[in-house]
Design a protein around this motif. Structure first.
Motif, mmCIF file in Angstrom:
data_model
loop_
_atom_site.group_PDB
_atom_site.id
_atom_site.type_symbol
_atom_site.label_atom_id
_atom_site.label_comp_id
_atom_site.label_asym_id
_atom_site.label_seq_id
_atom_site.Cartn_x
_atom_site.Cartn_y
_atom_site.Cartn_z
ATOM 1 N N ARG A 241 0.593 -1.456 0.128
ATOM 2 C CA ARG A 241 -0.301 0.134 -0.048
ATOM 3 C C ARG A 241 0.974 1.032 -0.191
ATOM 4 O O ARG A 241 0.584 2.354 -0.518
ATOM 5 C CB ARG A 241 -0.901 0.094 1.030
ATOM 6 C CG ARG A 241 -2.267 -1.033 1.047
ATOM 7 C CD ARG A 241 -2.950 -0.933 2.493
ATOM 8 N NE ARG A 241 -4.150 -2.020 2.236
ATOM 9 C CZ ARG A 241 -5.002 -1.964 3.145
ATOM 10 N NH1 ARG A 241 -4.588 -1.686 4.024
ATOM 11 N NH2 ARG A 241 -5.337 -2.870 3.161
ATOM 12 N N GLY B 169 -1.604 -2.504 -4.613
ATOM 13 C CA GLY B 169 -0.414 -1.920 -4.347
ATOM 14 C C GLY B 169 0.432 -1.474 -4.869
ATOM 15 O O GLY B 169 0.398 -2.265 -5.523
ATOM 16 N N ARG B 170 1.019 -0.704 -5.039
ATOM 17 C CA ARG B 170 2.431 0.111 -5.952
ATOM 18 C C ARG B 170 3.309 -1.642 -5.826
ATOM 19 O O ARG B 170 3.164 -2.286 -4.846
ATOM 20 C CB ARG B 170 3.569 0.916 -5.274
ATOM 21 C CG ARG B 170 1.978 2.114 -5.043
ATOM 22 C CD ARG B 170 2.955 3.518 -6.163
ATOM 23 N NE ARG B 170 2.045 4.903 -5.622
ATOM 24 C CZ ARG B 170 2.117 5.718 -6.213
ATOM 25 N NH1 ARG B 170 3.837 5.875 -5.198
ATOM 26 N NH2 ARG B 170 1.625 6.183 -6.527
ATOM 27 N N PHE C 150 9.570 3.228 -6.130
ATOM 28 C CA PHE C 150 9.816 2.996 -4.468
ATOM 29 C C PHE C 150 10.203 3.753 -3.794
ATOM 30 O O PHE C 150 10.535 3.457 -2.452
ATOM 31 C CB PHE C 150 9.071 1.280 -4.897
ATOM 32 C CG PHE C 150 8.396 1.468 -2.946
ATOM 33 C CD1 PHE C 150 7.065 1.504 -2.720
ATOM 34 C CD2 PHE C 150 9.655 0.578 -2.506
ATOM 35 C CE1 PHE C 150 6.951 0.701 -1.416
ATOM 36 C CE2 PHE C 150 8.630 -0.208 -1.135
ATOM 37 C CZ PHE C 150 7.497 0.256 -0.498
ATOM 38 N N ASP D 239 2.544 1.992 -10.251
ATOM 39 C CA ASP D 239 1.475 3.003 -9.600
ATOM 40 C C ASP D 239 0.706 2.577 -8.814
ATOM 41 O O ASP D 239 -0.262 3.058 -8.491
ATOM 42 C CB ASP D 239 1.249 4.231 -11.110
ATOM 43 C CG ASP D 239 -0.101 3.227 -12.236
ATOM 44 O OD1 ASP D 239 0.465 2.182 -11.938
ATOM 45 O OD2 ASP D 239 -0.303 3.562 -12.925
ATOM 46 N N ASP D 240 -0.168 1.355 -9.571
ATOM 47 C CA ASP D 240 -1.360 0.349 -8.786
ATOM 48 C C ASP D 240 -0.788 -1.087 -9.034
ATOM 49 O O ASP D 240 0.669 -1.639 -9.523
ATOM 50 C CB ASP D 240 -2.337 0.857 -8.834
ATOM 51 C CG ASP D 240 -3.569 0.458 -8.188
ATOM 52 O OD1 ASP D 240 -2.730 0.725 -7.254
ATOM 53 O OD2 ASP D 240 -4.892 1.131 -7.792
ATOM 54 N N GLY E 259 3.322 3.871 -0.979
ATOM 55 C CA GLY E 259 3.369 4.615 -2.002
ATOM 56 C C GLY E 259 4.773 4.414 -1.747
ATOM 57 O O GLY E 259 6.127 4.870 -3.425
ATOM 58 N N HIS E 260 5.916 4.577 -1.588
ATOM 59 C CA HIS E 260 7.382 4.772 -1.031
ATOM 60 C C HIS E 260 7.908 4.138 -0.069
ATOM 61 O O HIS E 260 7.058 4.206 1.157
ATOM 62 C CB HIS E 260 7.519 6.669 -1.367
ATOM 63 C CG HIS E 260 9.142 6.512 -1.215
ATOM 64 N ND1 HIS E 260 10.083 6.678 -0.152
ATOM 65 C CD2 HIS E 260 10.074 6.932 -2.513
ATOM 66 C CE1 HIS E 260 11.404 6.945 -0.529
ATOM 67 N NE2 HIS E 260 11.109 6.733 -2.044
#
Length: 417
Positions: free
Chosen positions: A317, A357-358, A365, A352-353, A319-320
């Motif tokens: 989940r 999640g990513r 990431f 991106d998804d 994003g980074h």
């Protein structure tokens, strides 16, 4: 971008470069064929967990060998393109220099014309200097493009020679045990109190089924034995204390991960209390990476981890990596993400998804190590393309190979900061 001079081009031997490029491309093709032949060899007449483990180990090595061969072939083709351009540039510049000297004009290293006569013959200057400059520019551009190809596809790991221990079904020692808890079994291997590193393995789909804990125990014992052979003291905890998804349909949902997350945080706190100085290394395999990522989502309740490794992740989940809420002894958790070549799980997540999640292996990431996909977009996309090729050739079970892959073993046992 590298610049070339007139003397360098005139003294170059494009036929040598072309021969070396052809040799590399041919070697790459031979390596790929050898990988295919080895991969197609089935261990007929041998069945059971040991046979499946051995087959996974062979497949993992041959997939990496195939990737290495494909990279060599592409590098060879890139070298051939440069050699052809070098030949064209050499022929063009040689003719232009000869024409200039015929009218008493010398050519400088950068392609400009020298001498007073050149200033009074603008048409001659343009007709000679123009092709030379164009040839030097084209050569520099093709060189840069070839280098980019080599850098992109060359970021590939060859099967390690002589580092991984031969796979044998381990016989469980006195320090490998399976403890039953109200939430599910937990596997322990090694001495938790004396270990320098404690690896917590969180498995995914089907890991609550009968026999799953025993397979994790074999993996844990193998890691402990491998570490001991390398002079390391580790312990492994196979955490099965949650209700794992039993099929792909339920694996597409976050429910199991959300229920497991607080219990995983409690377990890591327990390990920290047992051995305050050990490096805690949390490894999420497949859906287990979703559990680990979810456990690191709460700012008020961080996950106790000095290192986090995602194996074959269908996405997290965050994003980074900086959005993972963890608690390390030195204040900063090291994050890694590993996808073995040909893993179908890559179809479920993107930069991106994704399903959960990513992709933690994506360059955006920010993981310290994203083996084997590399940190650049070119390398990342190249390895995803190679994954598709491996799947198209019929290998659709590489996602099960992580516990038996020698490169994964090396990555898990690699000392942290």
């Amino acid at each position: 971008m590298t610049s070339f001079t007139v003397p360098e081009v005139l003294q170059a031997r494009p036929e040598v470069a072309r021969g070396a490029a052809a040799c590399m491309a041919e070697c790459g093709q031979q390596v790929q064929q050898q990988a295919r032949d080895t991969h197609d060899t089935r261990l007929d007449g041998w069945e059971g967990d040991a046979a499946a483990a051995a087959q996974h180990r062979v497949d993992a090595l041959t997939n990496r060998l195939g990737n290495l061969g494909a990279a060599a072939e592409c590098c060879g083709h890139a070298g051939a393109a440069f050699a052809t351009t070098l030949q064209i540039a050499r022929t063009t510049i040689s003719a232009a220099v000869a024409a200039a000297r015929a009218v008493g004009i010398e050519v400088a290293a950068n392609g400009s014309l020298c001498g007073s006569l050149a200033r009074f013959l603008p048409l001659v200057r343009k007709s000679i200097e123009g092709p030379i400059r164009a040839a030097l520019t084209l050569l520099a551009q093709v060189d840069a493009a070839s280098a980019a190809v080599v850098h992109t596809v060359g970021d590939v790991e060859a099967p390690a020679a002589g580092t991984a221990q031969p796979w044998t079904p381990p016989s469980f020692g006195p320090q490998t045990r399976i403890e039953q808890t109200p939430d599910g079994p937990v596997v322990y291997s090694g001495d938790l109190e004396r270990a320098d590193q404690i690896i917590t393995i969180v498995n995914g789909v089907h890991s609550s089924e009968p026999g799953a804990a025993e397979r994790t125990a074999a993996w844990a014992q193998r890691l402990v034995d491998h570490a001991a052979a390398n002079g390391q003291t580790i312990a492994v905890a196979g955490w099965h204390a949650y209700s794992a998804p039993g099929n792909l349909a339920t694996a597409a949902l976050p429910i199991a991960a959300e229920e497991a997350a607080p219990r995983l945080r409690e377990f890591q706190n327990h390990l920290r209390a047992v051995n305050p100085t050990a490096q805690l290394h949390v490894t999420g395999y497949s859906y287990g990476s979703v559990v680990v990522g979810t456990a690191a989502q709460s700012p008020g309740a961080p996950l106790g981890a000095d290192r986090v490794t995602f194996l074959g992740s269908p996405g997290v989940r965050a994003g980074h990596r900086n959005q993972l809420h963890t608690q390390a002894t030195d204040g900063r958790t090291e994050v890694r993400s590993i996808h073995v070549p040909g893993d179908l799980i890559g179809l479920t997540t993107w930069p991106d998804d994704g399903a959960h999640g990513r992709d933690p292996s994506a360059p955006t990431f920010g993981a310290e190590d994203t083996a084997p996909r590399g940190a650049s977009w070119g390398s990342y996309l190249w390895h995803r393309l190679r994954d598709t090729h491996i799947v198209a050739e019929g290998d659709r079970d590489t996602h099960s190979s992580y516990p038996y892959d020698p490169e994964v073993e090396e990555a898990l046992l690699q000392p942290g900061r």
